[in-house]
Design a protein around this motif. Sequence first.
Motif, mmCIF file in Angstrom:
data_model
loop_
_atom_site.group_PDB
_atom_site.id
_atom_site.type_symbol
_atom_site.label_atom_id
_atom_site.label_comp_id
_atom_site.label_asym_id
_atom_site.label_seq_id
_atom_site.Cartn_x
_atom_site.Cartn_y
_atom_site.Cartn_z
ATOM 1 N N GLY A 75 -5.272 -3.708 5.667
ATOM 2 C CA GLY A 75 -5.311 -4.582 4.498
ATOM 3 C C GLY A 75 -4.878 -3.831 3.252
ATOM 4 N N ALA A 76 -5.727 -3.845 2.234
ATOM 5 C CA ALA A 76 -5.427 -3.120 0.992
ATOM 6 C C ALA A 76 -5.923 -1.679 1.036
ATOM 7 C CB ALA A 76 -6.048 -3.840 -0.198
ATOM 8 N N GLY A 77 -6.666 -1.300 2.083
ATOM 9 C CA GLY A 77 -7.226 0.045 2.177
ATOM 10 C C GLY A 77 -6.274 1.027 2.831
ATOM 11 N N GLN A 78 -6.468 2.287 2.515
ATOM 12 C CA GLN A 78 -5.641 3.326 3.123
ATOM 13 C C GLN A 78 -6.353 4.665 3.071
ATOM 14 O OE1 GLN A 78 -2.014 3.932 1.007
ATOM 15 N NE2 GLN A 78 -2.995 4.276 -0.950
ATOM 16 N N ILE A 79 -6.041 5.510 4.035
ATOM 17 C CA ILE A 79 -6.494 6.899 4.048
ATOM 18 C C ILE A 79 -5.258 7.741 4.299
ATOM 19 C CG2 ILE A 79 -7.830 8.653 5.266
ATOM 20 C CD1 ILE A 79 -9.856 6.500 5.951
ATOM 21 N N ARG A 80 -5.110 8.780 3.513
ATOM 22 C CA ARG A 80 -3.966 9.678 3.651
ATOM 23 C C ARG A 80 -4.502 11.098 3.646
ATOM 24 N NH1 ARG A 80 -1.569 11.937 -0.543
ATOM 25 N NH2 ARG A 80 -2.294 10.294 -1.920
ATOM 26 N N ILE A 81 -4.212 11.852 4.703
ATOM 27 C CA ILE A 81 -4.595 13.260 4.788
ATOM 28 C C ILE A 81 -3.293 14.051 4.742
ATOM 29 C CG2 ILE A 81 -5.718 15.044 6.165
ATOM 30 C CD1 ILE A 81 -7.385 12.751 7.429
#
Length: 57
Positions: free
Chosen positions: A13-19
């Motif tokens: 959706g509108a969420g994200q995680i970036r490592i």
Amino acid sequence: MDALIPGIYLWWGAGQIRIGGSQPEPNYTGTIHDTCGAAIVLPGYRIYSTYQGSYDP
């Protein structure tokens, strides 16, 4: 993921995680049209992604 900087990317959706990795530049026009997915970008532009559609530049 679109910036092709090595890292791990997860989105839903509108969420994200970036490592690692990087956000695309403000004028970047490529978009992934998928509500959720994951990708690993490795050096040498090796990309492994759950995304199966086409990119919309």
